[in-house]
Design an enzyme around this catalytic site. Sequence first.
Site, PDB file in Angstrom:
ATOM      1  N   GLU A  28       4.180  -5.271   8.012  1.00  0.00           N
ATOM      2  CA  GLU A  28       3.387  -4.208   8.639  1.00  0.00           C
ATOM      3  C   GLU A  28       3.714  -4.006  10.120  1.00  0.00           C
ATOM      4  O   GLU A  28       3.581  -2.888  10.642  1.00  0.00           O
ATOM      5  CB  GLU A  28       1.894  -4.513   8.487  1.00  0.00           C
ATOM      6  CG  GLU A  28       1.339  -4.286   7.091  1.00  0.00           C
ATOM      7  CD  GLU A  28       1.531  -5.473   6.153  1.00  0.00           C
ATOM      8  OE1 GLU A  28       0.985  -5.445   5.044  1.00  0.00           O
ATOM      9  OE2 GLU A  28       2.244  -6.441   6.541  1.00  0.00           O
ATOM     10  N   GLU A  69      -0.737  -9.199  -0.222  1.00  0.00           N
ATOM     11  CA  GLU A  69      -2.134  -9.521   0.076  1.00  0.00           C
ATOM     12  C   GLU A  69      -2.963  -9.614  -1.208  1.00  0.00           C
ATOM     13  O   GLU A  69      -3.851 -10.467  -1.315  1.00  0.00           O
ATOM     14  CB  GLU A  69      -2.713  -8.481   1.034  1.00  0.00           C
ATOM     15  CG  GLU A  69      -2.152  -8.619   2.447  1.00  0.00           C
ATOM     16  CD  GLU A  69      -2.735  -7.610   3.414  1.00  0.00           C
ATOM     17  OE1 GLU A  69      -3.509  -8.004   4.298  1.00  0.00           O
ATOM     18  OE2 GLU A  69      -2.409  -6.406   3.277  1.00  0.00           O
ATOM     19  N   ALA A  86       0.839  -1.189   0.000  1.00  0.00           N
ATOM     20  CA  ALA A  86       0.000   0.000   0.000  1.00  0.00           C
ATOM     21  C   ALA A  86       0.878   1.245   0.000  1.00  0.00           C
ATOM     22  O   ALA A  86       2.060   1.192   0.329  1.00  0.00           O
ATOM     23  CB  ALA A  86      -0.927  -0.010   1.208  1.00  0.00           C
ATOM     24  N   GLY A 100       0.597  -4.946   1.318  1.00  0.00           N
ATOM     25  CA  GLY A 100      -0.636  -5.007   0.548  1.00  0.00           C
ATOM     26  C   GLY A 100      -0.447  -5.612  -0.831  1.00  0.00           C
ATOM     27  O   GLY A 100      -1.375  -6.193  -1.395  1.00  0.00           O
TER      28      GLY A 100
END
Length: 699
Positions: free
Chosen positions: A127, A107, A63, A104
């Site tokens: 994270e 993910e 992200a 992310g």
Amino acid sequence: MPVSSQIVNDIGLIVFSNPPLNPISATAGIPQGIAAELDALEAQPGVKAIVLASDGKMFSAGADISEFDRNAAEVGGPIRALIARLDACRLPLVAAIQGSALGGGLEVALGCDYRVAAKDARFALPEVSLGLIPGAGGTQRLPRLVGAVRGLEWIAAGRTISAAEALEAGLADALTGGDLRAEALAFAESLAAKGRRRPRDLPLNDEGLEEAIAALRARPQNPGLRPAVEAAIAAVAAGQGPDFDQALAEEYRLFDALLVSEPARALRYAFGAERAVARVPGLDPALSAAPIARVAVIGAGTMGIGISLAIVQAGLQARVIDLKPEALERARAQSEATILRNRDRGRVSEAAAAAQIAALSYSSDFADIKGHDLVIEAVFEEMSVKEQVFKTLDRLADPGTILASNTSTLDVDQIAAFTARPEDVVGLHFFSPANLMKLLEVVRGAKTSAQTLATVMGFARQIRKVGVVAGVCDGFIGNRMFEEYLRQAYLLLEEGALPAQVDGAMERWGMAMGPLRTMDLAGQDIGWNIRKRRAIEQPDRPYSRIPDLICEKGWFGQKTGRGYYIYEGAGAKPQTDPEVEAMILAESARLGLTRREISDEEIVERCLYALTNEGARILEEGIAARPLDIDTVWMNGYGFPRFRGGPMFYADRVGLPQVAARMGQFAEGHHGWAWEVAPLILRLTAEGRGFAALNEASK
């Protein structure tokens, strides 16, 4: 377009591009674009499967952290919606992974049925290092692929996984050393008839999970990361139930709560600040760093050894020059012992260790500085000694060679004046041990050229240091502030505290080491020499006599076995020294001070606000360009906890009005002159702003 698609032999291929790191950024339209291309391909009747790939050297760094200060729905929503769309797809999905799939980005890949990876690819859910947990299904899908125990360990540690380990564990389904996209398309074609194999539908192997959780909780934890580790445990444990969507909702709830927590805010800030310091205000970003391959280090002492090790560990060549042959032999022995110890501990390979030893050379002839791109002086911290060295360097070094001083406090402009090439002179203040500490203060003199500055900032990146530009003053950024930090520690001793309480209060707050233990580690004689010099140069700024009384005994800290504490043998824990405590009490009596009980809160506030106040003066004088430069120095060079974000960030979180008010109260006490509030703090307070506004203004 950031996302495009095509059909190759009945296999859909979606490619997203957000260079250079390919973050799954909602602002850039990446998750929305992938979902739109999925819709378009799924509507094509002949498409049998879909491959998701990215352009560039990296699949995705995850992200976009710059978007994380928005509300939780805006942060997690777009990626979660994309992965829900991947879940809903009727066609098998294959992720083609090159470089790294992080956070992310991984993910998103976990939202696909299969993962084909390059043989050198790497995977991580890091994270936790930002005080968070995966927030788009990572805590649920990864354990279903690799097992709950292994998944929890990887998530809680934020560990990077090689492609080979990923294949063995079941995270990757195939590896390739050839054309990744072609291999992924062929893989998708081969399994198209099998239909979907969503990770969410796989059974969870949770054997040994309770024992793994107990073991994880028993390990020492960074206090700033503990909330995230506990959240990771809770999220993975939630996945043991039968309802995947319910467990997913629990992960989302935990992530959203962590997102607005103080540790996570500070850790995000630290992450961004470390990257922002490389962009020097006023320095043309188009100015390229000249290549540095060969470096000469003048001085075979502790700093010279550490600096040369940092250079060869980065793959460059280093020549250590010292007039004393015995010093060179000692440096050779210590350097080779360090390299071989790293090899024996598995930190470097046999070949890498051999290459590092081969890259180190030694000479007692100053003329051997010829042919080097950079010369770093690391001799005794005395201006007369620096003068002799730099006059010699000016005479012997090749034209254009950068001449750097590893001074920690001295005037770089005065040093540059010893040469006829001040534009090539710069300060490079390494922190000890120089081969381990990340910080490098790059001191820009009045005549240091932009090209020299750009090149040494590039050199900092080459040797894996965090370079921070500072202006010329006594102590630059870090040591100038450290002086005020120590001043308060010493005054607290005069007023009623004892060494163990001062250090304990600061360490419990989060500092890696208290101020007095830090001086024992660094060597009390170093500070003593600086105080002697400053007593002459700055007679109007008095110092406590306590550290000098200890030095007069010859107690210089760990290296002599005594300092503020007693050290019984190498690596021994500090023991309270009754004789030192008696000296402190006697000094209070000599000053006519009635000792009082001092709270840990007062210790923390006085030490920290002294840092903030001096930091504000440094900003006003232009010694530091931005508050984030100061914070990065303190987090990387002085053990300031990343989960507090640095002294300037922390002051903002407390609130500058409250900080200024407390300083006003301290000004009424012993040596209140030290608490004159910096004009910048008063101005920002009156304007209703904080230091963060100065960071924003510099962008």
